[in-house]
Design a protein around this motif. Structure first.
Motif, PDB file in Angstrom:
ATOM      1  N   UNK A   1      -6.766   2.527 -24.777  1.00  0.00           N
ATOM      2  CA  UNK A   1      -7.249   2.944 -23.461  1.00  0.00           C
ATOM      3  C   UNK A   1      -6.077   3.325 -22.592  1.00  0.00           C
ATOM      4  N   UNK A   2      -6.338   4.090 -21.548  1.00  0.00           N
ATOM      5  CA  UNK A   2      -5.333   4.268 -20.499  1.00  0.00           C
ATOM      6  C   UNK A   2      -6.004   4.012 -19.154  1.00  0.00           C
ATOM      7  N   UNK A   3      -5.215   3.466 -18.238  1.00  0.00           N
ATOM      8  CA  UNK A   3      -5.666   3.305 -16.859  1.00  0.00           C
ATOM      9  C   UNK A   3      -4.825   4.271 -16.027  1.00  0.00           C
ATOM     10  N   UNK A   4      -5.485   5.107 -15.244  1.00  0.00           N
ATOM     11  CA  UNK A   4      -4.751   6.127 -14.492  1.00  0.00           C
ATOM     12  C   UNK A   4      -5.028   5.949 -12.999  1.00  0.00           C
ATOM     13  N   UNK A   5      -3.966   5.790 -12.232  1.00  0.00           N
ATOM     14  CA  UNK A   5      -4.060   5.475 -10.803  1.00  0.00           C
ATOM     15  C   UNK A   5      -3.499   6.633  -9.980  1.00  0.00           C
ATOM     16  N   UNK A   6      -4.160   6.942  -8.887  1.00  0.00           N
ATOM     17  CA  UNK A   6      -3.669   7.939  -7.929  1.00  0.00           C
ATOM     18  C   UNK A   6      -3.537   9.351  -8.506  1.00  0.00           C
TER      19      UNK A   6
ATOM     20  N   UNK B   1       0.802  -1.234   0.000  1.00  0.00           N
ATOM     21  CA  UNK B   1       0.000   0.000   0.000  1.00  0.00           C
ATOM     22  C   UNK B   1       0.835   1.286   0.000  1.00  0.00           C
ATOM     23  N   UNK B   2       1.998   1.244   0.608  1.00  0.00           N
ATOM     24  CA  UNK B   2       2.824   2.460   0.626  1.00  0.00           C
ATOM     25  C   UNK B   2       3.116   2.907  -0.816  1.00  0.00           C
ATOM     26  N   UNK B   3       3.335   1.952  -1.684  1.00  0.00           N
ATOM     27  CA  UNK B   3       3.557   2.263  -3.093  1.00  0.00           C
ATOM     28  C   UNK B   3       2.217   2.437  -3.823  1.00  0.00           C
ATOM     29  N   UNK B   4       1.331   1.442  -3.620  1.00  0.00           N
ATOM     30  CA  UNK B   4       0.112   1.378  -4.428  1.00  0.00           C
ATOM     31  C   UNK B   4      -0.814   2.576  -4.190  1.00  0.00           C
ATOM     32  N   UNK B   5      -0.750   3.123  -2.991  1.00  0.00           N
ATOM     33  CA  UNK B   5      -1.620   4.270  -2.701  1.00  0.00           C
ATOM     34  C   UNK B   5      -0.973   5.609  -3.011  1.00  0.00           C
ATOM     35  N   UNK B   6       0.271   5.582  -3.449  1.00  0.00           N
ATOM     36  CA  UNK B   6       0.970   6.859  -3.631  1.00  0.00           C
ATOM     37  C   UNK B   6       1.516   7.115  -5.024  1.00  0.00           C
ATOM     38  N   UNK B   7       2.052   6.081  -5.660  1.00  0.00           N
ATOM     39  CA  UNK B   7       2.698   6.336  -6.950  1.00  0.00           C
ATOM     40  C   UNK B   7       1.625   6.604  -8.009  1.00  0.00           C
ATOM     41  N   UNK B   8       1.759   7.723  -8.695  1.00  0.00           N
ATOM     42  CA  UNK B   8       0.842   8.040  -9.792  1.00  0.00           C
ATOM     43  C   UNK B   8       1.302   7.290 -11.042  1.00  0.00           C
ATOM     44  N   UNK B   9       0.357   6.587 -11.648  1.00  0.00           N
ATOM     45  CA  UNK B   9       0.705   5.746 -12.794  1.00  0.00           C
ATOM     46  C   UNK B   9      -0.351   5.862 -13.871  1.00  0.00           C
ATOM     47  N   UNK B  10       0.095   6.052 -15.103  1.00  0.00           N
ATOM     48  CA  UNK B  10      -0.811   5.914 -16.253  1.00  0.00           C
ATOM     49  C   UNK B  10      -0.235   4.823 -17.136  1.00  0.00           C
TER      50      UNK B  10
END
Lengths: 450, 450
Positions: free
Chosen positions: A280-285, A252-261
């Motif tokens: 398509x793109x998937x955009x996280x955080x 979670x320290x990574x998964x909830x913070x790193x912005x990723x497209x």
């Protein structure tokens, strides 16, 4: 040398131009996947839903897509983010691909090919002037969309070099060197990764991806993962790992913070539907404020082409075992992918038999990017023509053999090294002839230049 | 007032939301033109070329398009400028439309809808910073693509006002006022015209277009003519004149000097194929250096969607008398256009019967942009909600009736005047109900506010 190809009426020493310069599978004779075209044709002309010559599973897919369209028609605008049920199918695909890592349809944006998605994300991330201008880190060699968009946006291109001696591996020490140097003159905010690599064809291993993610986390960089070749992995022992999956598994320290497209497309893989401009793109955080800007920017362009969205749906949601179309689909899919794997091996082997050409293993994607050793006399000749030596080489190759490839200088390469990019898409028999011709050309050219 | 629409589970005083906010004909139930869909389906799934249920003329069109595609497939990239034979068809269409004025396929660029073309042209024309920032003149009211793109490009929006008292006419004196004021703070280089008007629905007469061209010539402005509603002209005595044709007829001094880009689309007219994102632009007298930049910019995005290009081909090249599909085609075309004309008249008449609503004649396009008189008490109420009065009005309309229209403030309007934009696309019976509801709403709202 005169580049007579561009002069009318002069007889050329070949009968056919072979375009190995662009990753355009169907232009090279690859046949479309039947099921995809059936579904798109049914959506286009729904009268065909009554035709007995279309399979039921294709009709069901078409009905589902049409139900997601305004007025049940491909001719209506969709939401700017794309048709809901297709975004749901994309999310399910990502979950299956990533062994159950959750994907939220709200984070999925359908795009006009991957290029549009990449350009759009870069646009909302780039800001500032002077020393606070946004730096965007890209691999060298790179796919030139990146350098072009960075230049359009007046951002700063920050190069990190892939390690040719180590099969184009990405080394985090090189990322760090590049970032630290860039901090002196800009504000590096984005790190672009192309995996599998274009033009370089390497497939990143799990450890490398973890290192990159840790680096992005540490340095608060937005990760942009160009994963359009995710279905194109050929070498034994190589496997595609998505950045999203590894990010999740790092906790979670990574998964909830790193912005990723991350980006995907209808154009590559085994479908090769470039003309549909689906993606398509998937955009996280993504920061909510930036997300608002993204939605606004997308809505100005109304929506991605709806038939491309339909094509994307089939890329992520092809027939499954038990469905009527499955056996034909899997035969077509495996034929394309087995052929590509064979051609990747063939290309690598042929090039490495030629003195003065060195080609790393083509682990994935659909290109070879061999290093060519050009004798100093030929380098001088190129300079006299005010051309980069590899550009001069490629022009001569075209002139003498009709084979069209792209000089390495178009992608970037270490100073003093020369390459070209060639697709492995021509049919096997034609590819063999092409490789023989390149071999003869290389030997003659480099000899005669001594 | 509570905007309960956005709260779940609260009963609304209507059974259906009617989306009259966007020019999306097929979402409102308009049926696609059969011939267009047949040709695109044939191109998508060429097995259908053997089917007896498709007419020969559709098959011939499909074969011609496929011959223009790499590998004879819609799945290949086209040239960035678009498929050659389709650009030729566009040029022939323009020549027919303009009574023989020559059109060169080299000046035609196929685009991803007209929006993409407009954004691309503005991008290459905009440059400079500070007082030399590029000014782009746009009508007020305008289609908000313009303000959005100008803001994205960090250019300066220069407003000229259309004359509501004079059926939204464009007055060259107003252009001159606007330009002269703008010169103090920017470098005005581009003049955008929307004809027929969006959202205002006026159709420019010949004299007006001549005046505008003379003005652009005098002031060395690049003319950008948004002509996507060229097939949507309803009022008797009104006729569409293309800027290109008038420019030509004004003689070589104008025709060889004024830079002009004009735009068309698959989305409007009587085909209404918004989802295909097809379009073209014709660009005249572009400086060769700028042309080079344009080609480069287009090539970064690879190509417009190929199925949208195919759809564009049918828009400019529909069945002609004597062909198998002609009678069905002309029936479908006339049905759509006659219906739109009827609905334009109906809308204007109904609105003008309501005290406190004034609606200019809908000469063309597919919108009404009535002026609404909002009592001061309602204006104060809106301000208390920190909303523009027309935004407040439209939100209340949606809330109470389920009818979705766009406030005039989204398009720009003279200070202190209020409007909304409503499409005339719903089917006649639904449109009547809608107009009755708007009438009741307006009377109740403005009364209760006194």
């Amino acid at each position: 040398m005169s580049f007579a190809l561009y002069k009318r009426g002069i007889k050329k020493p070949f009968t056919e131009v072979i375009k190995a310069n662009i990753g355009d599978a169907q232009a090279m004779g690859q046949r479309p996947i039947t099921f995809l075209r059936q579904v798109v044709a049914l959506c286009t002309y729904p009268n065909l839903l009554d035709s007995p010559s279309f399979p039921e599973d294709a009709k069901n897919r078409a009905r589902r897509i049409l139900q997601g369209c305004g007025g049940n028609s491909l001719g209506s605008y969709s939401a700017s983010q794309g048709i809901n049920c297709i975004r749901e199918d994309v999310a399910s695909y990502i979950e299956r691909r990533d062994g159950g890592v959750p994907a939220d349809p709200d984070n999925i944006y359908l795009t006009t090919g991957a290029s549009d998605g990449i350009a759009t994300i870069l646009k909302i991330l780039v800001s500032g002037g002077g020393k606070s201008r946004t730096g965007v880190m890209i691999p060298i060699p790179q796919y030139p969309l990146y350098s072009a968009v960075i230049s359009e946006l007046d951002a700063i291109q920050v190069n990190y070099y892939l390690d040719e001696e180590n099969c184009w591996a990405l080394d985090v020490n090189e990322l760090r060197r590049s970032l630290n140097e860039a901090k002196a003159y800009c504000n590096p905010k984005v790190l672009c990764i192309i995996n599998p690599g274009n033009p370089t064809g390497q497939v990143q291993n799990r450890k490398c991806i973890e290192d990159v993610i840790h680096f992005a986390w540490e340095e608060k960089l937005f990760l942009l993962a160009d994963e359009v070749y995710q279905d194109n992995v050929y070498s034994e022992g190589c496997q595609f790992h998505s950045f999203k999956k590894i990010l999740y598994e790092m906790g979670p320290e990574y998964y909830n913070n790193v912005e990723l497209a991350s980006f995907h497309s209808t154009s590559k893989g085994y479908m090769g539907e470039c003309g549909y401009r689906g993606g398509y793109m998937e955009v996280i955080n993504l920061h909510p404020e930036i997300k608002g800007q993204l939605v606004k920017l997308l809505s100005v362009r109304l929506c991605p082409p709806v038939s491309g969205q339909a094509a994307m749906d089939i890329v992520v949601n092809p027939p499954i075992p038990g469905e009527e179309s499955y056996s034909q689909f899997i035969k077509e899919k495996e034929s394309v992918l087995n052929n590509l794997a064979k051609k990747a091996k063939l290309t690598e082997d042929m090039f490495n038999k030629v003195p003065g050409i060195h080609c790393n293993t083509l682990q994935g994607a659909m290109y070879a990017f061999p290093r060519i050793f050009i004798p100093s006399k030929a380098i001088e000749e190129a300079k006299a023509h005010k051309m980069a030596p590899d550009m001069f080489y490629c022009m001569k190759l075209l002139e003498e053999t009709g084979i069209c490839v792209v000089p390495g200088s178009g992608f970037g390469q270490r100073e003093g090294s020369y390459h070209f990019r060639m697709t492995i898409l021509p049919p096997v028999e034609k590819l063999k002839i092409l490789l023989e011709k390149v071999k003869d050309f290389h030997i003659n050219t480099t000899y005669s230049a001594h």
